[in-house]
Design an enzyme around this catalytic site. Sequence first.
Site, PDB file in Angstrom:
ATOM      1  N   GLU A  58       0.813  -1.218   0.000  1.00  0.00           N
ATOM      2  CA  GLU A  58       0.000   0.000   0.000  1.00  0.00           C
ATOM      3  C   GLU A  58       0.846   1.266   0.000  1.00  0.00           C
ATOM      4  O   GLU A  58       0.469   2.272  -0.615  1.00  0.00           O
ATOM      5  CB  GLU A  58      -0.965   0.013   1.185  1.00  0.00           C
ATOM      6  N   HIS A 125     -11.796  -4.745   8.755  1.00  0.00           N
ATOM      7  CA  HIS A 125     -12.447  -4.644   7.445  1.00  0.00           C
ATOM      8  C   HIS A 125     -13.700  -3.787   7.548  1.00  0.00           C
ATOM      9  O   HIS A 125     -14.647  -3.974   6.800  1.00  0.00           O
ATOM     10  CB  HIS A 125     -12.825  -6.034   6.907  1.00  0.00           C
TER      11      HIS A 125
HETATM   12  C1  TPP Z   1      -1.563  -4.996   4.026  1.00  0.00           C
HETATM   13  C2  TPP Z   1      -2.683  -5.774   3.441  1.00  0.00           C
HETATM   14  N1  TPP Z   1      -3.180  -5.440   2.228  1.00  0.00           N
HETATM   15  C3  TPP Z   1      -4.185  -6.128   1.682  1.00  0.00           C
HETATM   16  C4  TPP Z   1      -4.758  -7.169   2.337  1.00  0.00           C
HETATM   17  C5  TPP Z   1      -5.931  -7.922   1.721  1.00  0.00           C
HETATM   18  N2  TPP Z   1      -5.579  -9.322   1.480  1.00  0.00           N
HETATM   19  C6  TPP Z   1      -5.889 -10.290   2.344  1.00  0.00           C
HETATM   20  S1  TPP Z   1      -5.256 -11.791   1.904  1.00  0.00           S
HETATM   21  C7  TPP Z   1      -4.597 -11.142   0.481  1.00  0.00           C
HETATM   22  C8  TPP Z   1      -3.822 -12.015  -0.448  1.00  0.00           C
HETATM   23  C9  TPP Z   1      -2.695 -12.671   0.291  1.00  0.00           C
HETATM   24  O1  TPP Z   1      -1.905 -13.397  -0.579  1.00  0.00           O
HETATM   25  P1  TPP Z   1      -0.720 -14.284  -0.040  1.00  0.00           P
HETATM   26  O2  TPP Z   1       0.133 -13.485   0.880  1.00  0.00           O
HETATM   27  O3  TPP Z   1      -0.048 -14.886  -1.191  1.00  0.00           O
HETATM   28  O4  TPP Z   1      -1.419 -15.370   0.875  1.00  0.00           O
HETATM   29  P2  TPP Z   1      -2.452 -16.490   0.393  1.00  0.00           P
HETATM   30  O5  TPP Z   1      -3.818 -15.876   0.455  1.00  0.00           O
HETATM   31  O6  TPP Z   1      -2.067 -16.919  -0.966  1.00  0.00           O
HETATM   32  O7  TPP Z   1      -2.297 -17.573   1.396  1.00  0.00           O
HETATM   33  C10 TPP Z   1      -4.865  -9.777   0.392  1.00  0.00           C
HETATM   34  C11 TPP Z   1      -4.435  -8.908  -0.715  1.00  0.00           C
HETATM   35  C12 TPP Z   1      -4.240  -7.474   3.602  1.00  0.00           C
HETATM   36  N3  TPP Z   1      -4.750  -8.471   4.349  1.00  0.00           N
HETATM   37  N4  TPP Z   1      -3.213  -6.765   4.136  1.00  0.00           N
END
Ligand code: TPP
Lengths: 321, 321, 344, 344
Positions: A58, A125
């Site tokens: 972000e 959220h």
């Molecule tokens: C700082 C932040 N930005 C956005 C989000 C929204 N968000 C939640 S899970 C996710 C994807 C996470 O991907 P990854 O780290 O690869 O984990 P996975 O879901 O594949 O296990 C996002 C963008 C968040 N939780 N925290």
Amino acid sequence: MSITYLEAIRAAQAKALAEDERVFIYGQDVAAFGGAFKATKTLSKEFPGRVIDAPISEDAIAGLAIGAAIEGMRPIVEMQFADFSSIAFNQIVNQAATQYWRTGVSCPLIIRLPSGGTDGSGPFHSQSMESLYSHYPGLIVMTPATVEDAYGMLLEAVAIEDPVIFCEHKFLYYHLKAEGLPDSILPVGKARIARAGRHATVVTCSAMVHESLRAAQELVNDGYEIEVVDLRTAKPIDTDTVLASVARTGRLLCVGEAFPWGGLTAEVVSRVVSEGFHLLDAPPKRLNAKDTPIPYHPNLWRVHRPTSQSIAAALRDLLSL
Amino acid sequence: MSITYLEAIRAAQAKALAEDERVFIYGQDVAAFGGAFKATKTLSKEFPGRVIDAPISEDAIAGLAIGAAIEGMRPIVEMQFADFSSIAFNQIVNQAATQYWRTGVSCPLIIRLPSGGTDGSGPFHSQSMESLYSHYPGLIVMTPATVEDAYGMLLEAVAIEDPVIFCEHKFLYYHLKAEGLPDSILPVGKARIARAGRHATVVTCSAMVHESLRAAQELVNDGYEIEVVDLRTAKPIDTDTVLASVARTGRLLCVGEAFPWGGLTAEVVSRVVSEGFHLLDAPPKRLNAKDTPIPYHPNLWRVHRPTSQSIAAALRDLLSL
Amino acid sequence: MAETASQLSDAKLTARQRYLDAFRWMLLARILEEKLARLYRAGMIVGGVYIGRGQEAFSAALGMQLNRQEGDVYAPLIRDQAGRLAFGEAILDATRTYLGSVKGPMRGRDGNIHRGRPKQGLIAMISHLGTAISVANGMLVAKRFRGETQSIGGVCIGDGGTSAGAFHEAVNQAAVEKLPLIIAVADNQFAYSTPRDRQFACKDLVDRAIGYGIEGYSIDGTDLNACLETFAKAAQRARSGHGPQMVVGHLLRLSGHGEHDDASYIAPELKNQQYGGDCLEISTAHILGQEWMDETEMEALKAELQEQVDEAVATAQKEPAPDPFQESWHALATKHLTEGTPGI
Amino acid sequence: MAETASQLSDAKLTARQRYLDAFRWMLLARILEEKLARLYRAGMIVGGVYIGRGQEAFSAALGMQLNRQEGDVYAPLIRDQAGRLAFGEAILDATRTYLGSVKGPMRGRDGNIHRGRPKQGLIAMISHLGTAISVANGMLVAKRFRGETQSIGGVCIGDGGTSAGAFHEAVNQAAVEKLPLIIAVADNQFAYSTPRDRQFACKDLVDRAIGYGIEGYSIDGTDLNACLETFAKAAQRARSGHGPQMVVGHLLRLSGHGEHDDASYIAPELKNQQYGGDCLEISTAHILGQEWMDETEMEALKAELQEQVDEAVATAQKEPAPDPFQESWHALATKHLTEGTPGI
Ligand SMILES: Cc1ncc(C[n+]2csc(CCOP(=O)(O)OP(=O)(O)O)c2C)c(N)n1
Ligand SMILES: Cc1ncc(C[n+]2csc(CCOP(=O)(O)OP(=O)(O)O)c2C)c(N)n1
Ligand SMILES: [Mg+2]
Ligand SMILES: [Mg+2]
């Protein structure tokens, strides 16, 4: 044809992309996926290369938008949830918001914040962050409450030369519908009388406009006509419209979904008493969320934030003074 | 023996380290160097291993403190300037501040924020951030205005089970002196009548207490006795003491060094009018910094924030109503 | 292909000219900063003075690769006076900003190293370290949208700044977008008082490049030739589509963090170790040794540059300070949306 | 030193037992999460359900190396049901939290994967990715202060989360402090809908380890044996003072981001590529192939675990939801400093 608040946001972005080649969209999962809420659905197909998926960064997302804005583009950033803008907080308040004042170069960008509470969304959220961003100089903070404003204000935001924090309410995304899109809306910075009345004024914005309207409706049975002012922007605040309403009613309740300390309701009350003390027939009141994180469980959440019931109760109290 | 506000902060940390083995200090350049302002001077020698230099990683600095606090330590974090806490903002408001409410496990840590403006410090080394942190649930926000409070409140902060944001004012560091250190101070959460009066009440905190006292002194020549209330903590606010003062004077001016939208002055005014409307003989007023970033040049800076002159002018205005 | 003798000597001539050009920027930066430091000690500058003593070679070499006219962008940091000059920042911009002239680019609103001219590609840094890199990324993305693909960017960071989350997010972002960005990491062994072993645990910060999937170079930042060659190569790679280029320069901060700081925590022995030398002394000796200039010419050059600096200082000192009553106090470009100061 | 046959077979027996133990946690996690997903689709869970399908081997292998009783700390993330169970989290904690029972560790205040028991070493994640790592660092620093040097920590992150500044700052911090921390990076090829090439540009995220100056391992995250061996080694290295250990597991997310997401953006072919398999199927086949269990035993195990899950669900469902009028609405432990709700 009926269109939702969410569809209006999508439509505004489509129109901006179509009409202004400086516009592009940047955010997590906004491209092929169309965004966590589908606010950019199919836009990446319609406008190839202009809707870009960002990494989970972000700070850098906001930074990139700032650089592009300085260079004359009109970036629209989607934060996946308003709450994650806390990571971009520094870039927004210290880099974007100070740019024009420091350098004379304007920094026209939009940060869309899917804001506010919904059932089961919990502490991270559900936040309403308009007060944070309004506190810092150099930002315009929009809080549209209607489908028409969601559409029209987003288009206005694209035209504005300054950074705009666009607080769109997730609860309204699907619940709120209109018959069509407006050709024009009130100018940015003007509040709207959402309902006329004469016994008390409720000043509020975003989803709380609808809770307040319901409360006003409820008070009809008590014989009261409540005026509801939709601020539309948290910054600037249209103090004149608020004062004119209080002049008519003599009573003021400010309602906000954010945390209670400081913030929009305190700012509005403070302005009204400074500039319109003599207009008041009773002490002004405020109603905010409770001073705890936003609860996950619907039972708790419904009590944590103001609702039509708690607004109606506060109004009855105010009217009894 | 005379001791400055800065030395008092150092002394409080020395005492905390000596008396409580759970205490440690973490921040940039705090160890051998003794901190950018020397608030931890020689402490790393006196308490080997307990004063630790951190990388330029405010998010992780706050995060580490949170983890240590959860595990029963009492970390004191020094941000090099309050302004850099924007990088730690998310950890502070979303991780530290929610921890107790979410898990029932308390998170006792202190984040020291060298705050406020001084000549030539500019937009990023001058900010007053108490309003930001007060807005979020789960934090205690201290804003000491005296040498005694700087010392005593920092020690109280170490004793408290919750995260404390300790806003210490850089302008007071060297300018403010006392004859010695107090054995006890007012309890946390209680405001202090810094000067008694009967014609108007000024409510303020931190460096602005001294500007307000000077303004009050100036108004003696006009025949006015101004009461000055030093809030001491921005959160919680001691509304009772404020209301009692307004009951005596009938007039209220709230003075703050932070940006004007929202914040401490708005919160105080809103509480007073909600709970003590009938006490007021005139509309309450506010005086804050201007709604631009904080200017670098002393000429501009001195006009940007409230000073004894602008406070005196606001008071004269208030008294004429 | 074999080079003819005359081609070879052309290349050599060019290299020599480039070295001398860089040296001029270095010397000018040194003279300017020494002047600013003296003004600070004389109480004529409010706030702080931060100088790049010992980093001029590394800084200038990047600045020289960037071309303002071509639309390149540059995000200097605390110790990049030499790079700024090479990039084309006027001496007057520095003296006016430091001395608080209302005619400077920041008009007294911001000071010292925070100056910039974003519309001329020069980012005006905020204090928060690492945060300018994503801004540079955004400027490059904008140029890419407009098809201005010849432009590159150069950003500066210190060993300490690499610990910032903003640095990581932005470098990774540049890598994902494959932006034509040079990331100059000046590892001067200290971040304020904090030595590098309290800042990171890898051997050489260039080890980060592979983790970002970008090209990396580790050089002696006190060796002007190495700096010039490496940044030239990095710029050429960036311009020809090879994505971000990380150049780590090893050197030593030869000043306090700011002029308020005596840097007594820096052990004097460090100056005698590798990378501890003064790039300006080293390059002066090189120029004299190569007989590209003699002592007299060197003195004349110094005098000439000193005169430029003195003139810029004198000009700024004659100019008015900002007048708060002339100030518009508008944080927004959209004037009519500016709020008055409420509550008064 | 030559091993005797009986020693060898002891080691083999131990390895087999470890494999079977891990398998049990994996299977339990799968059964539990499938149940939760069904409850979600039936509208009986508010908010979201996030499952770790395909990541159970990688997750459980870390959880098994951590010992709550020894004071180890664990920061699971979205897809670590298996690791949580292995670490010792009760099934009831999951069902109570998902179903909003007031008796759960979060008492209805927070939901789903955000649960934890910090005093038992289980960090209750906030949503912001990467931010739990420095918290784990802090817990380890606290233990170091108290001389509890046997404790280690394990933290989890996804491919997407590695882009967060918080991740970088915290991993670097752990490296500087040489903390006994295992960083498990589950590269499941997607972050929500975003494929890895929009997230980072290095070949393998393990390439980041060298830049942090820490030890790194890259493994097939669908291979339970590789996971068990690598995390065992990493734990042993961490416990014996070798500082942070980064383990990157390659696998594929075999579910939507949450149960609301059909993941239609994940090309089905990916499942047939390397790392695209289902670790539970692979390990089931391995166990049956090695004849460590037969089909009947396998079915019996499933039934046993299903019963545990059903019971935990039934218990949670019978329990009361939080009552807002019983809530204290106190965000502070220091009750007397809590403000009332002002303005009403
Ligand atoms: C700082 C932040 N930005 C956005 C989000 C929204 N968000 C939640 S899970 C996710 C994807 C996470 O991907 P990854 O780290 O690869 O984990 P996975 O879901 O594949 O296990 C996002 C963008 C968040 N939780 N925290
Ligand atoms: C995010 C952030 N935290 C703290 C500071 C305060 N600060 C200013 S310069 C500095 C040291 C920088 O060290 P380095 O990056 O190595 O650059 P150098 O000063 O050595 O050129 C610090 C800690 C800052 N500017 N930004
Ligand atoms: Mg350095
Ligand atoms: Mg992933």
